[in-house]
Scaffold this motif. Structure first.
Motif, PDB file in Angstrom:
ATOM      1  N   PRO A 102       0.841  -1.198   0.000  1.00  0.00           N
ATOM      2  CA  PRO A 102       0.000   0.000   0.000  1.00  0.00           C
ATOM      3  C   PRO A 102       0.882   1.256   0.000  1.00  0.00           C
ATOM      4  N   SER A 103       0.459   2.269  -0.691  1.00  0.00           N
ATOM      5  CA  SER A 103       1.288   3.466  -0.847  1.00  0.00           C
ATOM      6  C   SER A 103       1.471   4.247   0.448  1.00  0.00           C
TER       7      SER A 103
ATOM      8  N   ASP B  28      -3.251  -6.068   6.264  1.00  0.00           N
ATOM      9  CA  ASP B  28      -4.678  -5.890   6.029  1.00  0.00           C
ATOM     10  C   ASP B  28      -5.139  -4.692   6.850  1.00  0.00           C
ATOM     11  N   ARG B  29      -6.234  -4.071   6.444  1.00  0.00           N
ATOM     12  CA  ARG B  29      -6.690  -2.815   7.040  1.00  0.00           C
ATOM     13  C   ARG B  29      -6.881  -2.921   8.551  1.00  0.00           C
ATOM     14  N   GLU B  30      -7.553  -3.975   9.000  1.00  0.00           N
ATOM     15  CA  GLU B  30      -7.826  -4.120  10.436  1.00  0.00           C
ATOM     16  C   GLU B  30      -6.530  -4.231  11.248  1.00  0.00           C
ATOM     17  N   SER B  31      -5.581  -5.022  10.766  1.00  0.00           N
ATOM     18  CA  SER B  31      -4.305  -5.178  11.473  1.00  0.00           C
ATOM     19  C   SER B  31      -3.520  -3.880  11.473  1.00  0.00           C
ATOM     20  N   ARG B  32      -3.574  -3.156  10.373  1.00  0.00           N
ATOM     21  CA  ARG B  32      -2.854  -1.888  10.293  1.00  0.00           C
ATOM     22  C   ARG B  32      -3.427  -0.882  11.287  1.00  0.00           C
ATOM     23  N   VAL B  33      -4.747  -0.820  11.376  1.00  0.00           N
ATOM     24  CA  VAL B  33      -5.375   0.101  12.335  1.00  0.00           C
ATOM     25  C   VAL B  33      -4.976  -0.292  13.749  1.00  0.00           C
ATOM     26  N   ARG B  34      -5.032  -1.575  14.068  1.00  0.00           N
ATOM     27  CA  ARG B  34      -4.666  -2.045  15.407  1.00  0.00           C
ATOM     28  C   ARG B  34      -3.189  -1.731  15.685  1.00  0.00           C
ATOM     29  N   TRP B  35      -2.302  -1.944  14.704  1.00  0.00           N
ATOM     30  CA  TRP B  35      -0.878  -1.661  14.897  1.00  0.00           C
ATOM     31  C   TRP B  35      -0.664  -0.179  15.171  1.00  0.00           C
TER      32      TRP B  35
ATOM     33  N   THR C 295       1.237  10.118  14.013  1.00  0.00           N
ATOM     34  CA  THR C 295       0.653   8.782  14.157  1.00  0.00           C
ATOM     35  C   THR C 295      -0.867   8.867  14.234  1.00  0.00           C
ATOM     36  N   GLU C 296      -1.384   9.811  15.008  1.00  0.00           N
ATOM     37  CA  GLU C 296      -2.836   9.959  15.104  1.00  0.00           C
ATOM     38  C   GLU C 296      -3.434  10.388  13.765  1.00  0.00           C
ATOM     39  N   HIS C 297      -2.714  11.202  13.016  1.00  0.00           N
ATOM     40  CA  HIS C 297      -3.166  11.598  11.673  1.00  0.00           C
ATOM     41  C   HIS C 297      -3.224  10.369  10.757  1.00  0.00           C
ATOM     42  N   ARG C 298      -2.166   9.556  10.787  1.00  0.00           N
ATOM     43  CA  ARG C 298      -2.119   8.340   9.965  1.00  0.00           C
ATOM     44  C   ARG C 298      -3.252   7.398  10.356  1.00  0.00           C
ATOM     45  N   LEU C 299      -3.469   7.249  11.659  1.00  0.00           N
ATOM     46  CA  LEU C 299      -4.536   6.377  12.148  1.00  0.00           C
ATOM     47  C   LEU C 299      -5.893   6.891  11.681  1.00  0.00           C
ATOM     48  N   GLY C 300      -6.094   8.189  11.753  1.00  0.00           N
ATOM     49  CA  GLY C 300      -7.357   8.768  11.266  1.00  0.00           C
ATOM     50  C   GLY C 300      -7.576   8.491   9.787  1.00  0.00           C
ATOM     51  N   ASN C 301      -6.534   8.620   8.989  1.00  0.00           N
ATOM     52  CA  ASN C 301      -6.636   8.335   7.554  1.00  0.00           C
ATOM     53  C   ASN C 301      -6.979   6.865   7.299  1.00  0.00           C
ATOM     54  N   LEU C 302      -6.354   5.962   8.056  1.00  0.00           N
ATOM     55  CA  LEU C 302      -6.651   4.539   7.881  1.00  0.00           C
ATOM     56  C   LEU C 302      -8.093   4.238   8.256  1.00  0.00           C
ATOM     57  N   ARG C 303      -8.569   4.847   9.330  1.00  0.00           N
ATOM     58  CA  ARG C 303      -9.960   4.614   9.731  1.00  0.00           C
ATOM     59  C   ARG C 303     -10.942   5.158   8.707  1.00  0.00           C
TER      60      ARG C 303
END
Length: 163
Positions: A60-61, A79-86, A152-160
């Protein structure tokens, strides 16, 4: 030496991408360098500019160097769920780190306050200078932790949002 010799010429060819690097080559090089193949695969130079796309074909980019290394080391999947959890766990660790830096900084400020007027009068004294350096180091570390947490919180927000 360990049944997988790599000559200096062969190593130079690998560095120039004139010779493909095999898994056996990677393992042998990692062993000689006293590291792991995962570390070699996940090494991204500090001065490397942010790539326009993914770090490697097929990723993923938006995978960043920290997450890439965790994936290569088997600490997460992509996978999306694991990335969000990480990223949630990473944010939690950064919050703890920020709190630790804040606590350490407050302790140094308290030491400086205890010196009172003596700290002003003896500003050049080595103990006072050491406190000032600890304050500078602590403020820098706290700032770095807070910036990392915000990113990190910005990245997490984008993933969500993308989920």
């Amino acid at each position: 030496m360990l049944d997988h010799p790599i000559s200096a010429d062969a190593l130079a060819e690998m560095e120039r991408c004139d010779r493909p690097l095999t898994v056996d080559d990677l393992v042998a090089i990692a062993y000689v360098l006293n590291t792991t193949p995962a570390v070699l695969l996940s090494h991204i130079p500090i001065d490397m500019p942010e790539p326009e796309g993914p770090f490697a074909t097929g990723l993923p980019s938006d995978v960043d160097p920290t997450e890439l290394r965790a994936w290569i080391e088997g600490k997460t999947t992509l996978d999306r769920e694991s990335r969000v959890r990480w990223w949630e766990e990473w944010a939690g660790r950064l919050r703890v780190r920020s709190a630790h830096h804040e606590e350490q900084l407050q302790g140094v400020y308290a030491e400086l306050r205890e010196l009172g007027d003596l700290a002003v009068q003896e500003a050049d004294a080595p103990p006072v200078q050491r406190l000032q350096w600890r304050i500078q180091d602590g403020e820098h570390a706290l700032n770095q932790s807070e910036v990392a947490l915000a990113l990190t919180e910005h990245r997490l927000g984008n993933l969500r949002e993308d989920a």
